[in-house]
Design an enzyme around this catalytic site. Structure first.
Site, PDB file in Angstrom:
ATOM      1  N   HIS A  15     -14.045  18.223 -39.220  1.00 43.05           N
ATOM      2  CA  HIS A  15     -14.656  19.462 -39.694  1.00 43.05           C
ATOM      3  C   HIS A  15     -15.522  20.121 -38.628  1.00 43.05           C
ATOM      4  O   HIS A  15     -15.521  21.337 -38.484  1.00 43.05           O
ATOM      5  CB  HIS A  15     -15.501  19.172 -40.940  1.00 43.05           C
ATOM      6  CG  HIS A  15     -16.086  20.386 -41.578  1.00 43.05           C
ATOM      7  ND1 HIS A  15     -15.383  21.169 -42.469  1.00 43.05           N
ATOM      8  CD2 HIS A  15     -17.300  20.963 -41.453  1.00 43.05           C
ATOM      9  CE1 HIS A  15     -16.144  22.172 -42.868  1.00 43.05           C
ATOM     10  NE2 HIS A  15     -17.317  22.072 -42.268  1.00 43.05           N
TER      11      HIS A  15
ATOM     12  N   HIS B 168     -14.212  25.637 -48.405  1.00 40.82           N
ATOM     13  CA  HIS B 168     -14.990  24.618 -49.111  1.00 40.82           C
ATOM     14  C   HIS B 168     -14.065  23.992 -50.147  1.00 40.82           C
ATOM     15  O   HIS B 168     -14.378  23.910 -51.329  1.00 40.82           O
ATOM     16  CB  HIS B 168     -16.241  25.222 -49.752  1.00 40.82           C
ATOM     17  CG  HIS B 168     -17.477  24.439 -49.450  1.00 40.82           C
ATOM     18  ND1 HIS B 168     -18.448  24.169 -50.370  1.00 40.82           N
ATOM     19  CD2 HIS B 168     -17.895  23.843 -48.306  1.00 40.82           C
ATOM     20  CE1 HIS B 168     -19.418  23.456 -49.811  1.00 40.82           C
ATOM     21  NE2 HIS B 168     -19.095  23.245 -48.558  1.00 40.82           N
TER      22      HIS B 168
END
EC number: 6.3.5.3
Length: 764
Positions: free
Chosen positions: A63, A112
């Site tokens: 990420h 998300h």
């Protein structure tokens, strides 16, 4: 993995490093492999402390470090078209572009996805909050948000659990911030079951001179943490949730989902803008993924190179947090600023007035070391650049998915097509009421689209349009688009088709496309088939942007989107920003003028691979997606922008999913006016083909010749479709015997009922 250069090992007096060397360190649980762990030991010249291991684990996560995607993402810079409009490019929190008159706009989209599956409301809400802070950190005032949402089948139990919470989270956070939600998309497909995609975009505006950077220069400058207190929420979110696939134990990861407070964020926005206006900030970074670990390492690495932090001074919501947890916490609504000592007092005064907690937690140094202490002991002593910028880089194996050839050869040509007017009519209604094409009012009615008073157009229009300057009418248009089915069939073309649709949507309002952001949602990078899809999609997007002359300003990569071993369809979501010199000249998609001439711009071909027709009627995915034609897209955009600017057309609506049929449905229902249409050639192809570079326009009376001349000059085919009017959609065309006849007629009331009944039924 790329080799690292020798580094300065720093001091050997790190206290906690003396812990028993026999005790195993949980690097695997933190998302690191053996090689990465050994590389950390090589960098430090010793066993890392638990806090140092925490920093490296989150900063080297997929990420944060883009370790599997970086080798491919470089193309966005290498192939970037030359433009003087790009003020800040990739590498910062968000890109910034010049839109004229001294104004600059910053925009970005991020994912998300995993948190929104585990805890739908908070996952979606904090997704909005995080992207808003990215925009704040550039020095801009956030002015609007958008969202791209994807779920499993609309009637699946998992969708009915996730969908309401996600929509409520997006709306609840954005509405509380007072930011209009001006557009996006909501898509349903079985591949997203148990792995929804929640991509949020924010756009902000500033003057050129107000741009801020994420740097920590100047030894002696103070490091201030301000905003919400640090708690246990979100610990491990970056390295655990964003780098894991889903299984039956996913709900146990709820503690890793952040909890948002939009009212604190609203205060934080106003506080930051006042701090910027008084020139109190040398550098600033938001705290999102990896929290304090990310903010300190990135600020230090981009500045003078060093920082000393006293973790004891970090304001805590939970006094039992260990230092590793403080470093990894992803508590929301926090920012970190670098401030010169003579301005700290004023900085604190402004924070106090906005009731924003603010604490000096450290000092900038020139040691090229990030040193942290806790209860009098040194627990971190690392070169920050090794955590922030020198993480592992993988050139992972690539190969086409084994079933790709079978998919591409399974063309929709074998599917039975409607052969008469009744069957065409039924197909129009099926598509209009299908999950992906039905009205999304149930979703969008939960969002405030017009707060702040500058929203000129919002969903379900082609693109969201926002006024920037009241006097001149300067404004922007934004569209967010993607198509996982197209990309599954051909990743290179699929990425370009998403780009061209967003490009076309922006131009259909009258705006000149200017810049691109992206959110690239894919399965596991450890799967060679997924990495091949990713590499091809990135190459397609980079080549497409180069051809269209619009740079990629930044974006996000989301990997590990899969359930078990089954990945989602590769889904690049592309945002295109355009500029309106005067938003008062924009047009929308609504048919409202009785008798207006309707024309089709562009060429229609027989193209049904990955189409909504095949998907809705047969559940079929196969063949090749529509042919990409960037030259035709450029020509169409030039015609639309010029025709709208000069008042030649009063309505414009692009053709995409569902073809001409869906464009007519949406324009008629949006304006409350029917249309009488005459089709040329095969009526099935004319209605449902998804060929690109097409738009339907309503021509201003008397402007037909000028529009025809403009189209001829640009090389854009133009043909008359019919006229607007009445309370039905009536279609004439070639019948089964080859003669011209009225094929079908659908009353607007029946069309509206089909279009609006689907989503509330499934979402209740």
């Amino acid at each position: 993995m790329e080799a690292s250069a020798p580094v300065d090992h720093g001091t050997d007096t790190v206290a906690i490093a003396a812990a028993s060397p026999e005790r195993p360190q949980p690097f695997v649980e933190l998302g690191m492999n053996e090689e990465e762990y050994q590389r950390v030991r090589h960098i430090l010249g010793r066993r890392p402390t638990s806090s140092e291991l925490a920093i490296y684990s989150v900063m080297w996560s997929e990420h944060c470090s883009y370790k599997s995607s970086k080798v491919h993402l470089r193309q966005f810079g290498e192939k970037a078209p030359k433009t003087d409009k790009l003020l800040v490019g990739m590498g910062e929190n968000a890109g910034v572009v010049d839109i004229g008159q001294g104004w600059a706009v910053t925009f970005k989209v991020e994912s998300h996805n995993h948190p929104s599956y585990v805890e739908p409301y908070q996952g979606a809400a904090t997704g909005v909050g995080g992207i808003v802070r990215d925009i704040m950190s550039m020095g801009a005032r956030p002015i609007a948000v958008m969202d791209s949402l994807r779920f499993g089948p609309a009637d699946a139990p998992d969708t009915q659990r996730v969908l309401p919470g996600v929509v409520a989270g997006v709306g609840g956070y954005g509405n509380s911030l007072g930011l209009p939600n001006i557009g996006g998309e909501t898509v349903f497909d079985a591949c997203y079951e148990q792995n929804p995609l929640v991509n949020a975009l924010c756009v902000g505006v500033m003057k050129h001179e107000d741009i801020q950077r994420a740097i920590a220069p100047g030894p002696g400058n103070q490091v201030i943490l301000f905003g919400a207190l640090t708690g246990p929420d979100g610990i491990g979110g970056a390295s655990v949730l964003a780098s894991a696939t889903f299984d039956d134990e996913s709900h146990q990861k709820r503690p890793s989902v952040q909890v948002g407070d939009p009212f604190m964020e609203k205060l934080l926005i106003e506080c930051c803008l006042e701090l910027f206006s008084e020139d109190l900030v040398v550098g600033i970074q938001d705290l999102g993924a990896a929290g304090v670990s990310c903010a300190t390492t990135e600020l230090a690495a981009a500045g003078t190179g060093g920082m000393h932090v006293d973790l004891d001074t970090v304001p805590l919501r939970d006094q039992t947090l260990r230092p590793e947890e403080i470093l990894m916490s992803e508590s929301q609504e926090r920012m970190m600023a670098v401030v010169s000592p003579d301005k700290v007092e004023r900085f604190m005064e402004i924070c106090a007035r906005w009731e924003i907690p603010a604490t000096v937690i450290g000092t900038v140094t020139d040691t090229r070391r990030l040193v942290m202490t806790w209860r009098g002991e040194t627990i971190v002593d690392i070169p920050p650049v090794t955590a922030a910028d020198e993480g592992p880089v993988y050139n992972r194996p690539l190969e086409p998915p084994q079933d790709l050839g079978t998919l591409q050869s399974d063309t929709p040509g074998r599917l039975t097509r409607p052969s008469n007017g009744d069957e065409l009519r039924r197909t129009v209604l099926w598509l209009a009421g299908s999950p992906n094409l039905a009205s999304k009012t149930w979703v969008t009615s939960q969002y405030d689209r017009y707060v702040l008073g500058n929203t000129v157009m919002a969903m379900p229009e082609n693109a969201g349009v926002v006024r920037i300057d009241d006097e001149s009418g300067l404004g922007i248009a934004l569209s967010l688009d993607g198509n996982g089915r197209y990309t599954r069939l051909d990743p290179y073309s699929g990425a370009q088709l998403a780009l061209s649709e967003a490009f076309r949507n922006v131009a259909s309002t009258g705006a000149r496309p200017l810049a691109v952001t992206n959110c690239l949602n894919f399965g596991s990078p450890e799967d060679p088939g997924v990495m091949w899809q990713f590499a091809r999609a990135v190459e397609g997007l980079a080549d497409g942007c180069q051809y269209l002359g619009i740079p990629v300003t930044g974006g996000n990569v989301s990997f590990y989107n899969q359930t078990g071993t089954t990945p989602i369809n590769p889904t690049p979501v592309i945002g295109v920003l355009g500029v309106h010199d005067d938003v008062r000249r924009r047009v929308n998609m609504s048919l409202t003028s009785d008798g207006a001439t309707l024309a089709l711009l562009g060429e229609t071909r027989e193209e049904f691979g990955g189409s909504e027709w095949a998907h809705v009627v047969y559940g079929h995915l196969g063949g090749l997606p529509p042919l990409v034609d960037l030259k035709a897209e450029t020509a169409l955009a030039s015609v639309l922008v010029a025709a709208i600017r000069d008042g030649l057309v009063t309505v414009a609506h692009d053709l995409s999913d569902g073809g001409l049929s869906q464009t007519l449905v949406e324009s008629c229902l949006r304006g409350g006016l029917g249309a009488r249409i005459t089709l040329q050639g095969d009526p099935f192809v004319a209605l449902f083909s998804e060929s690109v570079a097409r738009a339907m326009v309503a021509v201003r009376p008397g402007a037909e010749a000028r529009l025809a001349a403009l189209c001829e000059s640009a090389g854009v085919p133009v043909s008359q479709l019919g006229v607007a009017g009445g309370d039905t959609l009536s279609v004439t065309g070639r019948g089964p015997e080859g003669d011209q006849q009225e094929l079908f007629s659908i009353g607007l009331s029946e069309l509206r009922e089909a279009n609006e009944r689907m989503l509330p039924t499934y979402a209740d």
